[in-house]
Motif scaffolding. Structure first.
Motif, mmCIF file in Angstrom:
data_model
loop_
_atom_site.group_PDB
_atom_site.id
_atom_site.type_symbol
_atom_site.label_atom_id
_atom_site.label_comp_id
_atom_site.label_asym_id
_atom_site.label_seq_id
_atom_site.Cartn_x
_atom_site.Cartn_y
_atom_site.Cartn_z
ATOM 1 N N LYS A 142 0.837 -1.202 0.000
ATOM 2 C CA LYS A 142 0.000 0.000 0.000
ATOM 3 C C LYS A 142 0.875 1.256 0.000
ATOM 4 N N TYR A 143 1.943 1.210 0.765
ATOM 5 C CA TYR A 143 2.895 2.318 0.829
ATOM 6 C C TYR A 143 3.540 2.529 -0.541
ATOM 7 N N LYS A 144 3.945 1.447 -1.202
ATOM 8 C CA LYS A 144 4.564 1.526 -2.523
ATOM 9 C C LYS A 144 3.575 2.065 -3.555
ATOM 10 N N ARG A 145 2.336 1.563 -3.520
ATOM 11 C CA ARG A 145 1.334 2.006 -4.480
ATOM 12 C C ARG A 145 1.018 3.491 -4.318
ATOM 13 N N PHE A 146 0.959 3.937 -3.080
ATOM 14 C CA PHE A 146 0.660 5.345 -2.845
ATOM 15 C C PHE A 146 1.793 6.233 -3.355
ATOM 16 N N ASN A 147 3.039 5.827 -3.136
ATOM 17 C CA ASN A 147 4.166 6.620 -3.635
ATOM 18 C C ASN A 147 4.229 6.595 -5.163
ATOM 19 N N LEU A 148 3.824 5.482 -5.755
ATOM 20 C CA LEU A 148 3.752 5.418 -7.214
ATOM 21 C C LEU A 148 2.672 6.370 -7.725
ATOM 22 N N PHE A 149 1.553 6.416 -7.007
ATOM 23 C CA PHE A 149 0.503 7.377 -7.338
ATOM 24 C C PHE A 149 1.035 8.802 -7.232
ATOM 25 N N GLY A 150 1.840 9.078 -6.182
ATOM 26 C CA GLY A 150 2.440 10.397 -6.004
ATOM 27 C C GLY A 150 3.337 10.771 -7.170
ATOM 28 N N ILE A 151 4.132 9.816 -7.644
ATOM 29 C CA ILE A 151 4.999 10.064 -8.805
ATOM 30 C C ILE A 151 4.155 10.483 -10.004
ATOM 31 N N GLY A 152 3.070 9.757 -10.226
ATOM 32 C CA GLY A 152 2.210 10.047 -11.373
ATOM 33 C C GLY A 152 1.550 11.410 -11.274
ATOM 34 N N ILE A 153 0.974 11.720 -10.105
ATOM 35 C CA ILE A 153 0.223 12.967 -9.972
ATOM 36 C C ILE A 153 1.143 14.178 -10.001
ATOM 37 N N PHE A 154 2.304 14.105 -9.348
ATOM 38 C CA PHE A 154 3.227 15.235 -9.364
ATOM 39 C C PHE A 154 3.846 15.435 -10.745
ATOM 40 N N ALA A 155 4.145 14.341 -11.447
ATOM 41 C CA ALA A 155 4.706 14.445 -12.799
ATOM 42 C C ALA A 155 3.703 15.100 -13.747
ATOM 43 N N ILE A 156 2.433 14.676 -13.667
ATOM 44 C CA ILE A 156 1.396 15.235 -14.539
ATOM 45 C C ILE A 156 1.195 16.719 -14.252
ATOM 46 N N LEU A 157 1.086 17.074 -12.971
ATOM 47 C CA LEU A 157 0.838 18.466 -12.612
ATOM 48 C C LEU A 157 2.026 19.361 -12.944
ATOM 49 N N PHE A 158 3.247 18.836 -12.770
ATOM 50 C CA PHE A 158 4.437 19.617 -13.103
ATOM 51 C C PHE A 158 4.476 19.909 -14.605
ATOM 52 N N CYS A 159 4.196 18.904 -15.409
ATOM 53 C CA CYS A 159 4.178 19.093 -16.869
ATOM 54 C C CYS A 159 3.067 20.049 -17.288
ATOM 55 N N LEU A 160 1.893 19.912 -16.669
ATOM 56 C CA LEU A 160 0.778 20.791 -17.005
ATOM 57 C C LEU A 160 1.066 22.239 -16.638
ATOM 58 N N SER A 161 1.786 22.455 -15.524
ATOM 59 C CA SER A 161 2.105 23.828 -15.114
ATOM 60 C C SER A 161 3.018 24.511 -16.126
ATOM 61 N N ILE A 162 3.912 23.742 -16.738
ATOM 62 C CA ILE A 162 4.804 24.292 -17.757
ATOM 63 C C ILE A 162 4.048 24.534 -19.061
ATOM 64 N N ILE A 163 3.262 23.538 -19.478
ATOM 65 C CA ILE A 163 2.496 23.662 -20.719
ATOM 66 C C ILE A 163 1.475 24.783 -20.619
ATOM 67 N N SER A 164 0.820 24.873 -19.454
ATOM 68 C CA SER A 164 -0.219 25.881 -19.255
ATOM 69 C C SER A 164 0.347 27.285 -19.387
ATOM 70 N N SER A 165 1.516 27.532 -18.811
ATOM 71 C CA SER A 165 2.111 28.863 -18.864
ATOM 72 C C SER A 165 2.544 29.223 -20.275
ATOM 73 N N SER A 166 3.098 28.250 -20.998
ATOM 74 C CA SER A 166 3.507 28.520 -22.378
ATOM 75 C C SER A 166 2.290 28.798 -23.242
ATOM 76 N N ASN A 167 1.191 28.062 -22.993
ATOM 77 C CA ASN A 167 -0.043 28.321 -23.739
ATOM 78 C C ASN A 167 -0.607 29.694 -23.422
ATOM 79 N N ASN A 168 -0.462 30.108 -22.139
ATOM 80 C CA ASN A 168 -0.944 31.426 -21.750
ATOM 81 C C ASN A 168 -0.178 32.523 -22.471
ATOM 82 N N ASN A 169 1.148 32.326 -22.644
ATOM 83 C CA ASN A 169 1.943 33.310 -23.348
ATOM 84 C C ASN A 169 1.486 33.433 -24.798
ATOM 85 N N GLU A 170 1.199 32.281 -25.444
ATOM 86 C CA GLU A 170 0.706 32.292 -26.815
ATOM 87 C C GLU A 170 -0.662 32.965 -26.884
ATOM 88 N N LEU A 171 -1.498 32.655 -25.873
ATOM 89 C CA LEU A 171 -2.834 33.243 -25.858
ATOM 90 C C LEU A 171 -2.761 34.747 -25.625
#
Length: 272
Positions: A75-104
């Motif tokens: 359960k501990y391993k699965r939760f940390n794997l979930f953390g890797i996924g959610i933080f990776a997705i949000l980190f990438c989205l924060s970069i993409i979102s800002s670049s899209n905002n600049n274009e917009l």
């Protein structure tokens, strides 16, 4: 690290940056020389979004580290794997979102389609706020006031109980949720204000019921929440000129990192 130390660290982080946010609002309101101070921090690649990226990257790094540490709990391993996924997705989205905002922004400057920009930003804020509200504010409140029904369910005991946010975590998320420019001429703004006020009252009731067990930091965090809500309510003319979405994202990032580390420690201790 113990959960008590973690609570102290994140409460201090929350207090420091919320105080800084209050100061930027007050100085921008009272002093003409600082009228753009707040808006500089709210730019697409400004102060708050940069700090959000740092927090998300820290969360991603810690999730990787905790996942690869030796531990027998699945359960501990699965939760940390979930953390890797959610933080990776949000980190990438924060970069993409800002670049899209600049274009917009370039599109806006060329064609003056400001209405489209406002619609896009409002949709993004609505989706994020809805997810945060349901997962980290509404459900903890529901589980507290209807704990006899919810706690006995198999689904709650199996999947939810071990990862439910603490009261301190929910307070930080609620603070991020209340960051808005409240205009009482708009129905949506009135509903948001009423909803935020209702949640604050419910959290106050929980705190009073748990007054023998809540910590000093929980009390301080709750006071920061109340003071912040009052400042946001009384600063519409200023706050309506900026994009508060980035400030909300920053405090959501604090709450998310705190929740992740707090649950990781709890799962590790329970597996011993």
């Amino acid at each position: 690290m113990t959960r008590t130390k973690l609570e102290m660290i994140f409460s201090l982080i929350f207090f420091f940056f919320s105080s800084f946010f209050f100061i930027t609002i007050i100085t921008s309101s009272l002093f003409n020389n600082f009228e753009n101070f707040l808006f500089i921090t709210l730019k697409p690649n400004g102060f708050f979004i940069t700090l959000s990226r740092i927090l998300l990257f820290v969360g991603l790094s810690l999730a990787f580290y905790l996942f690869f540490t030796k531990h027998k709990s699945k359960k501990y391993k699965r939760f940390n794997l979930f953390g890797i996924g959610i933080f990776a997705i949000l980190f990438c989205l924060s970069i993409i979102s800002s670049s899209n905002n600049n274009e917009l922004n370039n599109v806006i400057n060329l064609y003056e389609q400001k209405e489209d920009y406002i619609i896009v930003e409002n949709i993004k804020k609505l989706v994020i706020d809805s997810i945060i509200f349901v997962c980290f504010i509404f459900f903890p409140l529901l589980s507290y006031f209807y704990k006899k029904r919810i706690y006995d369910s198999y689904f709650y005991k199996t999947y939810i109980q071990s990862i439910s946010p603490s009261l301190n975590t929910s307070i930080i998320f609620l603070f991020g949720y209340t960051i808005d420019s409240y205009s009482f001429t708009r129905i949506s703004s009135i509903i948001d204000a009423a909803l935020a006020f209702f949640c604050i009252i419910l959290f106050l009731r929980i705190a009073l019921n748990l007054k023998n067990t809540i910590s000093f930091f929980t009390i301080i965090n709750f006071l920061v929440l109340v003071v912040g809500f009052i400042i946001f309510l009384s600063s519409y003319n200023l706050l309506s000129q900026g994009n508060l979405y980035y400030a909300s994202i920053f405090f959501y990032s604090i709450g998310l990192l705190y929740w992740f580390l707090n649950i990781s420690i709890k799962l590790r201790n329970n597996a011993k």
